[in-house]
Design a protein around this motif. Structure first.
Motif, PDB file in Angstrom:
ATOM      1  N   LYS A 183      -3.232   4.755  12.505  1.00 34.51           N
ATOM      2  CA  LYS A 183      -2.463   4.093  13.574  1.00 34.51           C
ATOM      3  C   LYS A 183      -1.654   2.929  13.007  1.00 34.51           C
ATOM      4  CE  LYS A 183      -3.070   2.091  18.213  1.00 34.51           C
ATOM      5  NZ  LYS A 183      -2.552   0.728  18.004  1.00 34.51           N
ATOM      6  N   TYR A 184      -2.272   2.140  12.121  1.00 35.03           N
ATOM      7  CA  TYR A 184      -1.576   1.018  11.492  1.00 35.03           C
ATOM      8  C   TYR A 184      -0.393   1.516  10.674  1.00 35.03           C
ATOM      9  CZ  TYR A 184      -0.607  -2.732   8.154  1.00 35.03           C
ATOM     10  OH  TYR A 184       0.032  -3.667   7.379  1.00 35.03           O
ATOM     11  N   ILE A 185      -0.602   2.556   9.886  1.00 33.23           N
ATOM     12  CA  ILE A 185       0.457   3.091   9.033  1.00 33.23           C
ATOM     13  C   ILE A 185       1.627   3.605   9.862  1.00 33.23           C
ATOM     14  CG2 ILE A 185       1.035   4.928   7.401  1.00 33.23           C
ATOM     15  CD1 ILE A 185      -1.829   4.605   6.286  1.00 33.23           C
ATOM     16  N   MET A 186       1.336   4.324  10.945  1.00 33.94           N
ATOM     17  CA  MET A 186       2.393   4.872  11.790  1.00 33.94           C
ATOM     18  C   MET A 186       3.194   3.765  12.474  1.00 33.94           C
ATOM     19  SD  MET A 186       2.228   7.988  11.101  1.00 33.94           S
ATOM     20  CE  MET A 186       3.475   8.558  12.259  1.00 33.94           C
ATOM     21  N   GLU A 187       2.485   2.742  12.975  1.00 30.23           N
ATOM     22  CA  GLU A 187       3.179   1.629  13.642  1.00 30.23           C
ATOM     23  C   GLU A 187       4.054   0.857  12.655  1.00 30.23           C
ATOM     24  OE1 GLU A 187       0.054  -0.615  15.415  1.00 30.23           O
ATOM     25  OE2 GLU A 187      -0.076   0.671  17.204  1.00 30.23           O
ATOM     26  N   ILE A 217       0.835  -1.204   0.000  1.00 30.60           N
ATOM     27  CA  ILE A 217       0.000   0.000   0.000  1.00 30.60           C
ATOM     28  C   ILE A 217       0.871   1.256   0.000  1.00 30.60           C
ATOM     29  CG2 ILE A 217      -1.895  -1.154   1.182  1.00 30.60           C
ATOM     30  CD1 ILE A 217      -1.001   0.360   3.752  1.00 30.60           C
ATOM     31  N   GLY A 218       2.171   1.049   0.075  1.00 36.43           N
ATOM     32  CA  GLY A 218       3.106   2.164   0.070  1.00 36.43           C
ATOM     33  C   GLY A 218       4.501   1.641   0.374  1.00 36.43           C
ATOM     34  N   ALA A 219       5.405   2.549   0.614  1.00 35.09           N
ATOM     35  CA  ALA A 219       6.779   2.162   0.954  1.00 35.09           C
ATOM     36  C   ALA A 219       7.398   3.225   1.843  1.00 35.09           C
ATOM     37  CB  ALA A 219       7.620   1.961  -0.304  1.00 35.09           C
ATOM     38  N   VAL A 220       8.382   2.785   2.613  1.00 34.55           N
ATOM     39  CA  VAL A 220       9.044   3.657   3.573  1.00 34.55           C
ATOM     40  C   VAL A 220      10.547   3.583   3.344  1.00 34.55           C
ATOM     41  CG1 VAL A 220       9.519   4.021   6.036  1.00 34.55           C
ATOM     42  CG2 VAL A 220       7.248   3.321   5.305  1.00 34.55           C
ATOM     43  N   SER A 221      11.212   4.717   3.380  1.00 33.98           N
ATOM     44  CA  SER A 221      12.671   4.766   3.460  1.00 33.98           C
ATOM     45  C   SER A 221      13.019   5.423   4.786  1.00 33.98           C
ATOM     46  CB  SER A 221      13.253   5.566   2.293  1.00 33.98           C
ATOM     47  OG  SER A 221      12.969   6.943   2.445  1.00 33.98           O
ATOM     48  N   LEU A 222      14.310   5.602   5.029  1.00 26.44           N
ATOM     49  CA  LEU A 222      14.710   6.258   6.279  1.00 26.44           C
ATOM     50  C   LEU A 222      14.305   7.733   6.281  1.00 26.44           C
ATOM     51  CD1 LEU A 222      18.215   4.658   6.849  1.00 26.44           C
ATOM     52  CD2 LEU A 222      16.168   4.316   8.241  1.00 26.44           C
ATOM     53  N   GLU A 223      14.167   8.322   5.116  1.00 24.63           N
ATOM     54  CA  GLU A 223      13.886   9.758   5.039  1.00 24.63           C
ATOM     55  C   GLU A 223      12.455  10.080   4.623  1.00 24.63           C
ATOM     56  OE1 GLU A 223      16.246   8.358   2.950  1.00 24.63           O
ATOM     57  OE2 GLU A 223      17.971   8.621   4.287  1.00 24.63           O
ATOM     58  N   THR A 256       5.324   2.011   9.862  1.00 20.74           N
ATOM     59  CA  THR A 256       6.427   2.890   9.468  1.00 20.74           C
ATOM     60  C   THR A 256       7.545   2.859  10.504  1.00 20.74           C
ATOM     61  OG1 THR A 256       4.945   4.351   8.248  1.00 20.74           O
ATOM     62  CG2 THR A 256       7.064   5.264   8.899  1.00 20.74           C
ATOM     63  N   GLU A 257       7.176   2.908  11.765  1.00 19.59           N
ATOM     64  CA  GLU A 257       8.182   2.882  12.843  1.00 19.59           C
ATOM     65  C   GLU A 257       8.941   1.559  12.853  1.00 19.59           C
ATOM     66  OE1 GLU A 257       8.357   3.246  17.732  1.00 19.59           O
ATOM     67  OE2 GLU A 257       6.601   3.980  16.651  1.00 19.59           O
ATOM     68  N   ASN A 258       8.206   0.444  12.703  1.00 15.42           N
ATOM     69  CA  ASN A 258       8.848  -0.873  12.700  1.00 15.42           C
ATOM     70  C   ASN A 258       9.779  -1.033  11.496  1.00 15.42           C
ATOM     71  OD1 ASN A 258       7.522  -1.698  15.021  1.00 15.42           O
ATOM     72  ND2 ASN A 258       5.812  -2.608  13.904  1.00 15.42           N
ATOM     73  N   ILE A 259       9.306  -0.584  10.344  1.00 16.00           N
ATOM     74  CA  ILE A 259      10.107  -0.713   9.125  1.00 16.00           C
ATOM     75  C   ILE A 259      11.371   0.133   9.222  1.00 16.00           C
ATOM     76  CG2 ILE A 259      10.166  -0.141   6.661  1.00 16.00           C
ATOM     77  CD1 ILE A 259       7.159  -0.941   6.602  1.00 16.00           C
ATOM     78  N   ARG A 260      11.254   1.354   9.702  1.00 16.37           N
ATOM     79  CA  ARG A 260      12.427   2.231   9.787  1.00 16.37           C
ATOM     80  C   ARG A 260      13.461   1.696  10.773  1.00 16.37           C
ATOM     81  NH1 ARG A 260       9.503   7.990   8.852  1.00 16.37           N
ATOM     82  NH2 ARG A 260       9.901   8.051   6.610  1.00 16.37           N
ATOM     83  N   SER A 261      13.002   1.031  11.811  1.00 17.59           N
ATOM     84  CA  SER A 261      13.943   0.408  12.748  1.00 17.59           C
ATOM     85  C   SER A 261      14.756  -0.680  12.036  1.00 17.59           C
ATOM     86  CB  SER A 261      13.169  -0.188  13.927  1.00 17.59           C
ATOM     87  OG  SER A 261      14.042  -0.900  14.780  1.00 17.59           O
ATOM     88  N   LYS A 262      14.079  -1.490  11.205  1.00 15.17           N
ATOM     89  CA  LYS A 262      14.767  -2.544  10.451  1.00 15.17           C
ATOM     90  C   LYS A 262      15.690  -1.950   9.386  1.00 15.17           C
ATOM     91  CE  LYS A 262      11.005  -5.847  11.097  1.00 15.17           C
ATOM     92  NZ  LYS A 262       9.879  -6.559  10.440  1.00 15.17           N
ATOM     93  N   LEU A 263      15.225  -0.889   8.733  1.00 15.84           N
ATOM     94  CA  LEU A 263      16.039  -0.251   7.689  1.00 15.84           C
ATOM     95  C   LEU A 263      17.308   0.369   8.270  1.00 15.84           C
ATOM     96  CD1 LEU A 263      13.368   1.539   5.454  1.00 15.84           C
ATOM     97  CD2 LEU A 263      14.613  -0.567   4.950  1.00 15.84           C
ATOM     98  N   GLN A 264      17.205   0.938   9.462  1.00 22.13           N
ATOM     99  CA  GLN A 264      18.376   1.547  10.089  1.00 22.13           C
ATOM    100  C   GLN A 264      19.438   0.492  10.393  1.00 22.13           C
ATOM    101  OE1 GLN A 264      18.932   5.005  10.674  1.00 22.13           O
ATOM    102  NE2 GLN A 264      20.987   4.115  10.863  1.00 22.13           N
ATOM    103  N   LYS A 265      18.997  -0.676  10.842  1.00 22.61           N
ATOM    104  CA  LYS A 265      19.935  -1.774  11.102  1.00 22.61           C
ATOM    105  C   LYS A 265      20.600  -2.220   9.803  1.00 22.61           C
ATOM    106  CE  LYS A 265      17.450  -3.508  15.155  1.00 22.61           C
ATOM    107  NZ  LYS A 265      16.558  -4.563  15.683  1.00 22.61           N
ATOM    108  N   ARG A 266      19.805  -2.311   8.752  1.00 25.96           N
ATOM    109  CA  ARG A 266      20.356  -2.723   7.455  1.00 25.96           C
ATOM    110  C   ARG A 266      21.302  -1.658   6.898  1.00 25.96           C
ATOM    111  NH1 ARG A 266      16.457  -5.794   3.401  1.00 25.96           N
ATOM    112  NH2 ARG A 266      16.980  -7.471   4.840  1.00 25.96           N
ATOM    113  N   TYR A 267      20.944  -0.384   7.109  1.00 27.69           N
ATOM    114  CA  TYR A 267      21.816   0.711   6.673  1.00 27.69           C
ATOM    115  C   TYR A 267      23.177   0.597   7.356  1.00 27.69           C
ATOM    116  CZ  TYR A 267      23.609   5.443   5.954  1.00 27.69           C
ATOM    117  OH  TYR A 267      24.389   6.511   5.607  1.00 27.69           O
TER     118      TYR A 267
END
Length: 211
Positions: free
Chosen positions: A85-89, A66-72, A91-102
């Protein structure tokens, strides 16, 4: 159709040879796209990076983007009745994983600037095209000159989906079989790419680019 990702990459690299010597950057969709990009980057003698973005799956069908998230940044499909609420949660979970991968992939290396360059986004195949579509929109935010998607395999419907995007200038795909069920169906060997393998490939290639 393909023995493995190396076989697919060699065939795709041959198709992309016209871009050799041009001002390009090849971007991999991790992790399956990294072994493919590794060969393409060597063939084209091009700098490479990883697209650190991840789709937001629909709450009732996680495979549907339904969309995509990057760190920025973040992009969402329009006209979707999804709870904020679903989108925000997500987004937060995905960005945490992306930061680790970064941190794993880049270490002390900054991401490659994409402004004004021709960008080739590569994966080992797509089923729907939704994730690549929103990823291309995220890449567009960095103002590339042109964005190309290059993949070995996809159903015809996914190609149409990608070509409908105003953020994708060209789609290059080797095979569009009618009996498509899953990407791995068309590879004899289609093992998961480990994080360690992905990091090793990126370090080896970044060393070549730096020379």
């Amino acid at each position: 159709m393909f023995k493995d990702r190396i076989d697919a990459a060699l065939q795709l690299a041959e198709k992309l040879k016209t871009f050799k010597g041009k001002d390009i950057v090849v971007l991999a969709i991790p992790k399956g796209g990294i072994p493919v990009v590794a060969i393409i980057a060597r063939t084209l003698k091009a700098p490479l990076d990883v697209v650190l973005s991840k789709k937001i799956g629909h709450p009732f069908n996680k495979e549907y983007a339904i969309g995509a998230v990057s760190l920025e940044s973040m992009v969402l499909n329009e006209h979707l009745d999804i709870p904020q609420k679903y989108i925000m949660e997500e987004t937060e979970n995905i960005r945490s994983k992306l930061q680790k991968r970064y941190d794993l992939y880049h270490k002390d290396r900054p991401p490659i600037a994409l402004h004004g360059k021709t960008i080739i986004i590569v994966d080992d195949g797509v089923a729907t095209g939704n994730t690549l579509k929103v990823t291309a929109e995220l890449v567009h935010g960095q103002h590339p000159k042109k964005t190309i998607v290059a993949i070995p395999i996809a159903p015809f419907g996914a190609i149409q989906n990608l070509e409908d995007s105003k953020f994708i200038d060209e789609v290059i795909c080797l095979e569009t079989p009618h009996n498509f069920r899953a990407v791995g169906q068309f590879y004899t060997e289609f093992d998961q790419v480990s994080e360690a393998e992905a990091i090793q490939l990126l370090e080896e290639l970044n060393g070549v680019v730096d020379q």
